[in-house]
Scaffold this motif. Structure first.
Motif, short mmCIF file in Angstrom:
data_model
loop_
_atom_site.label_atom_id
_atom_site.label_comp_id
_atom_site.label_asym_id
_atom_site.label_seq_id
_atom_site.Cartn_x
_atom_site.Cartn_y
_atom_site.Cartn_z
N SER A 39 -11.79 -2.56 8.31
CA SER A 39 -13.23 -2.53 8.08
C SER A 39 -13.56 -2.02 6.69
N GLU A 40 -12.76 -1.08 6.20
CA GLU A 40 -13.00 -0.56 4.86
C GLU A 40 -12.68 -1.61 3.81
N LEU A 41 -11.63 -2.40 4.02
CA LEU A 41 -11.29 -3.48 3.09
C LEU A 41 -12.43 -4.49 3.03
N ILE A 42 -13.00 -4.81 4.18
CA ILE A 42 -14.13 -5.75 4.21
C ILE A 42 -15.31 -5.19 3.42
N ARG A 43 -15.57 -3.90 3.59
CA ARG A 43 -16.70 -3.29 2.87
C ARG A 43 -16.47 -3.34 1.36
N LEU A 44 -15.25 -3.03 0.92
CA LEU A 44 -14.96 -3.04 -0.51
C LEU A 44 -15.10 -4.44 -1.09
N VAL A 45 -14.55 -5.43 -0.40
CA VAL A 45 -14.62 -6.81 -0.90
C VAL A 45 -16.07 -7.29 -0.93
N ASP A 46 -16.84 -6.92 0.07
CA ASP A 46 -18.25 -7.32 0.11
C ASP A 46 -19.00 -6.78 -1.11
N GLU A 47 -18.72 -5.54 -1.49
CA GLU A 47 -19.37 -4.95 -2.66
C GLU A 47 -18.88 -5.62 -3.94
N GLU A 48 -17.57 -5.85 -4.03
CA GLU A 48 -17.00 -6.41 -5.26
C GLU A 48 -17.34 -7.88 -5.43
N LEU A 49 -17.59 -8.57 -4.32
CA LEU A 49 -17.88 -9.99 -4.39
C LEU A 49 -19.17 -10.25 -5.17
N ARG A 100 -15.85 -2.65 -13.72
CA ARG A 100 -15.36 -1.43 -13.10
C ARG A 100 -15.19 -1.60 -11.59
N GLN A 101 -16.10 -2.36 -10.99
CA GLN A 101 -15.97 -2.59 -9.54
C GLN A 101 -14.75 -3.43 -9.21
N LEU A 102 -14.50 -4.48 -10.00
CA LEU A 102 -13.36 -5.35 -9.72
C LEU A 102 -12.04 -4.63 -9.97
N LEU A 103 -12.04 -3.69 -10.90
CA LEU A 103 -10.80 -2.96 -11.19
C LEU A 103 -10.34 -2.10 -10.02
N ARG A 104 -11.24 -1.82 -9.07
CA ARG A 104 -10.84 -1.01 -7.92
C ARG A 104 -9.69 -1.64 -7.16
N ALA A 105 -9.63 -2.97 -7.18
CA ALA A 105 -8.58 -3.66 -6.43
C ALA A 105 -7.20 -3.39 -7.00
N PHE A 106 -7.13 -2.97 -8.27
CA PHE A 106 -5.84 -2.76 -8.92
C PHE A 106 -5.49 -1.28 -9.05
N ALA A 107 -6.36 -0.42 -8.57
CA ALA A 107 -6.10 1.02 -8.65
C ALA A 107 -4.97 1.38 -7.70
N PRO A 108 -4.12 2.33 -8.07
CA PRO A 108 -3.04 2.75 -7.16
C PRO A 108 -3.62 3.44 -5.94
N LEU A 109 -2.93 3.31 -4.83
CA LEU A 109 -3.35 4.02 -3.63
C LEU A 109 -3.27 5.52 -3.88
N TYR A 110 -4.11 6.24 -3.17
CA TYR A 110 -4.12 7.69 -3.30
C TYR A 110 -2.73 8.26 -3.05
N SER A 111 -2.05 7.70 -2.05
CA SER A 111 -0.72 8.22 -1.71
C SER A 111 0.29 7.93 -2.82
N GLU A 112 0.07 6.85 -3.60
CA GLU A 112 1.00 6.52 -4.67
C GLU A 112 0.75 7.37 -5.91
N ALA A 113 -0.46 7.91 -6.01
CA ALA A 113 -0.81 8.69 -7.18
C ALA A 113 -0.31 10.12 -7.11
N LEU A 114 0.17 10.54 -5.93
CA LEU A 114 0.66 11.90 -5.75
C LEU A 114 2.18 11.92 -5.76
N SER A 115 2.72 13.09 -5.73
CA SER A 115 4.17 13.22 -5.71
C SER A 115 4.70 12.72 -4.37
N GLU A 116 6.02 12.51 -4.29
CA GLU A 116 6.61 12.01 -3.05
C GLU A 116 6.37 12.96 -1.89
N ILE A 117 6.42 14.26 -2.16
CA ILE A 117 6.25 15.23 -1.08
C ILE A 117 4.84 15.15 -0.52
#
Length: 528
Positions: A157-167, A285-302
């Motif tokens: 549902s969140e992916l749908i919301r993001l795409v709807d805004e970016e569309l 800026r809105q379209l660039l959200r699709a290429f942003a790293p996931l929050y989990s990827e932006a942090l350390s492995e731990i």
């Protein structure tokens, strides 16, 4: 004409020593509240404070205060009693205007914070996902954190919301593309600012394809469950989930069609580097959200698979951790094996198959036994077999979890199938994160051991054309520690054969000893 105002001056919370601690009111501050004192007191000046929710009352306190001020209490004890929560709770106020009471509940009554962290870590080690809130900057709500091959997954549902805004931004660029003067040799070559639309569409289309596959798998599982005979309440939940996922599947399909039409082969061959120039327009800026790293990827492995916030509902966490604790104890006894990877949602339904020599144990968490179809069941004088045996022969069962129940309430947390050279056995259990001071005090019949005893008498495991019923001593309940607080529950009339287990997330030899004794009683081969 003067208008009386209302202001909050002081917030008071209960400390660990039982003495109230006062803090100056700060509108944007979250105040720590212990769940053994689930309330906050506020000192208001002028008109008394009122909540926007008409069902929530701020109760006046009979305490001395300065003229024009009064103490009021916001208590959420009843809410925590129904669903033990951990995390933020807020209360928007009608008066004073534009004010919200905010607090962060920390566990102290039944479990402490170290217990919660230990439970989260145990679940992560066993099941491979963090049983904590997956916090992503783009997502206002929270959900069970799940790890995927890419490090994380945005919910459908969140992916749908993001795409709807970016569309809207993508269509705007298509209608009014960027232009730039350049040499003759560059004419006909798409600008990167325009080509980003095709790159964005390809990226989001791929994500929606993966999301659609996951939704289709979930729908298939739900329809299989819905096609079996279920108790009314469970069937209602399944039907509602099917309706929601069907709607999501349709929207994902619609968006995939739109995204496919936005792609352009020439633009896809255009090199695109997200330089600071892409920050100059809100559409980019809105379209660039699709290429942003996931929050989990932006942090350390731990930290990547964990959230900075714990789960809100401790009840669900306790039930899931109970299954993990049982598996850990079985491994300590020499059993080995892994959890099933067929479940679509490990947080809600998991299975393990463990083996040691010629003894096999299968633990099912939230197995959801099939309810006997009494509308089709012939009366007793027209059949020569019991109801469970008849249902096993005439109803559709889950091939991996072939359980049946005679009662509407037939949803235990744990079912353990034991296969030994001497035969097959069945055990049943439930988890209950309750306080020994309140559990069953009003009604001795409304306690977990009685519920488990009912499960033990009415559930069966269909195997090889016959029914395996629960062992007479095969019922257990997992309560929070200490075990000494549950002495009154251990000898309940009608449920005296139910074993009380009170494991601590930080280790408890007594709980391990009780479980080992229970297993030896049911199947002596297990502990040899």
């Amino acid at each position: 004409m003067a208008v009386d105002r209302s202001t909050i001056e002081v917030i008071r919370v209960m400390g660990a020593d039982g003495v109230g601690v006062e803090h100056r009111w700060e509108p944007n501050t979250w105040y720590l509240v212990r769940d053994d004192s689930p309330y906050i007191d506020i000192l208001t000046r002028g008109i008394v404070a009122r909540a926007k929710d008409v069902h929530t009352k701020l109760v006046p306190l009979a305490e001395p205060a300065e003229d024009g001020t009064q103490w009021q209490r916001w208590s959420f004890e009843s809410e925590l009693a129904r669903q033990r929560r951990l995390g933020d709770i807020s209360l928007p106020l009608q008066t004073p205007k534009s004010c919200t009471l905010r607090c962060y509940v920390i566990p102290t009554a039944l479990l402490n914070y170290r217990d919660v962290i230990a439970m989260v870590e145990d679940i992560e080690v066993e099941l491979g996902f963090a049983a904590a809130w997956d916090v992503i900057a783009e997502r206002p709500e929270r959900s069970w954190g799940r790890r995927s091959n890419s490090g994380g997954m945005t919910i459908h549902s969140e992916l749908i919301r993001l795409v709807d805004e970016e569309l809207r931004a993508a269509h705007s660029i298509r209608r009014d593309p960027f232009t730039e003067l350049g040499p003759q040799s560059r004419r006909g070559v798409p600008l990167a600012e325009n080509a980003i639309v095709s790159h964005w569409a390809m990226r989001r289309w791929s994500q929606m394809r993966d999301s659609a596959d996951a939704v289709a798998s979930k729908l298939k599982s739900l329809r299989l469950r819905g096609g079996r005979r279920n108790p009314e309440k469970r069937q209602e939940k399944i039907d509602e989930e099917i309706r929601q996922f069907t709607s999501i599947e349709q929207r994902l399909g619609d968006f995939k069609s739109i995204l496919a039409r936005l792609g352009n082969d020439l633009e896809l061959t255009t090199f695109m580097y997200p330089s600071p120039l892409f920050q100059r327009d809100f559409r980019l800026r809105q379209l660039l959200r699709a290429f942003a790293p996931l929050y989990s990827e932006a942090l350390s492995e731990i930290e990547s698979a964990k959230s900075h916030y714990p789960p809100v509902f401790l009840n669900s966490l306790w039930e899931l951790w109970g299954a993990v604790w049982l598996v850990k104890e079985l491994r300590r006894l020499g059993f080995s094996g892994a959890h099933s990877t067929n479940a679509t949602d490990l947080a809600k339904s998991s299975s393990w198959r463990l083996k040691r020599n010629d003894v096999v144990l299968e633990l099912d968490y939230e197995a959801e036994p099939v309810f006997v179809d009494y509308e089709k069941l012939p009366p007793a004088h027209e059949r020569d077999i019991p109801a469970l045996e008849w249902a096993a022969r005439n109803q559709e069962l889950d091939a991996e979890r072939p359980f049946l129940g005679l009662e509407l309430r037939c949803s235990p947390d744990y079912l353990i199938r034991i296969t030994t050279p001497n035969g097959k056995l069945l055990m049943v259990g439930d988890a209950c994160l309750a306080s020994p001071k309140h559990h069953g005090k009003n009604n001795k019949l409304d306690v977990k051991p009685h519920t488990v005893e009912m499960y033990r008498r009415t559930l069966g495991w269909s195997t090889e054309a016959h029914i395996v019923r629960c062992h007479p001593m095969g019922g257990f309940v997992i309560f929070p520690p200490p075990a000494g607080a549950w002495v009154d529950i251990e000898r309940l009339p009608g449920a005296g054969d139910c074993t009380i287990l009170c494991p601590s997330p930080q280790g408890d030899p007594e709980a391990s000893r009780r479980l080992e004794s229970l297993l030896m009683t049911v199947a002596p081969e297990i502990c040899k």
